[in-house]
Write a protein that holds these residues in place. Structure first.
Motif, short mmCIF file in Angstrom:
data_model
loop_
_atom_site.label_atom_id
_atom_site.label_comp_id
_atom_site.label_asym_id
_atom_site.label_seq_id
_atom_site.Cartn_x
_atom_site.Cartn_y
_atom_site.Cartn_z
N LYS A 20 0.93 -1.25 -0.04
CA LYS A 20 0.12 0.01 0.03
C LYS A 20 0.74 1.22 0.11
O LYS A 20 0.59 2.29 -0.70
CB LYS A 20 -1.13 -0.10 1.18
N LYS A 21 1.90 1.29 0.93
CA LYS A 21 2.68 2.32 0.96
C LYS A 21 3.64 2.74 -0.43
O LYS A 21 3.57 3.76 -1.02
CB LYS A 21 3.68 2.31 1.89
N ASP A 24 1.15 4.33 -2.67
CA ASP A 24 0.69 5.59 -2.19
C ASP A 24 1.59 6.58 -2.59
O ASP A 24 1.50 7.81 -3.09
CB ASP A 24 0.48 5.49 -0.59
N PRO A 27 1.75 6.51 -7.30
CA PRO A 27 0.62 5.81 -7.91
C PRO A 27 0.89 5.35 -9.43
O PRO A 27 0.14 4.83 -10.11
CB PRO A 27 -0.28 6.85 -7.79
N TYR A 62 -7.19 -0.84 -6.10
CA TYR A 62 -6.55 0.13 -5.34
C TYR A 62 -5.58 0.99 -6.13
O TYR A 62 -5.50 2.22 -6.19
CB TYR A 62 -5.87 -0.34 -4.16
N MET A 66 -5.79 5.19 -6.89
CA MET A 66 -4.81 6.24 -6.91
C MET A 66 -4.18 6.82 -8.11
O MET A 66 -3.78 7.87 -7.82
CB MET A 66 -3.52 5.43 -5.66
#
Length: 116
Positions: A20-21, A24, A27, A62, A66
């Motif tokens: 996820k990081k 984030d 993107p 996801y 992003m």
């Protein structure tokens, strides 16, 4: 044995957090879920399951969310749609336009005009 399983679960959760990081922080990353899982030493399916359980959507969705949020940001900077399509690694302007329209229900140009 139970503490060993707890450690494994924690490590897998940490892998999902790192994925996820990574998304984030960039993107536009093009790294595949399979490559991320391989790098972490877990199966792609396990990574998908843990990520979805923890963050509420599959990794691919996801990443798209992003990427589209980043597209909106780039549209506010005055960059051309062609520049944005290239920055987001779309194969063509029309591919970017179609993805944006599918995600937001309007083209990047329409969004830019309505935002003003």
């Amino acid at each position: 044995m139970a503490s060993n399983n707890k450690y494994i679960r924690k490590e897998i959760l940490n892998v999902a957090k790192r994925v996820k990081k990574l998304i984030d922080d960039d993107p536009t990353t093009r790294i595949s879920t399979a490559a991320l899982a391989n790098e972490a030493g877990i199966s792609r399916n396990m990574l998908q399951i843990v990520f979805k359980n923890r963050y509420g959507s599959p990794i691919g969705r996801y990443k798209l969310r992003m990427r589209m949020a980043h597209a909106k940001y780039l549209l506010t900077t005055g960059k051309s749609i062609k520049e944005i399509a290239i920055m987001l690694h779309y194969s063509s302007i029309s591919s970017f336009n179609n993805a944006f329209r599918t995600f937001y229900g309007q083209s990047p140009s329409e969004w830019r005009v309505r935002r003003r």
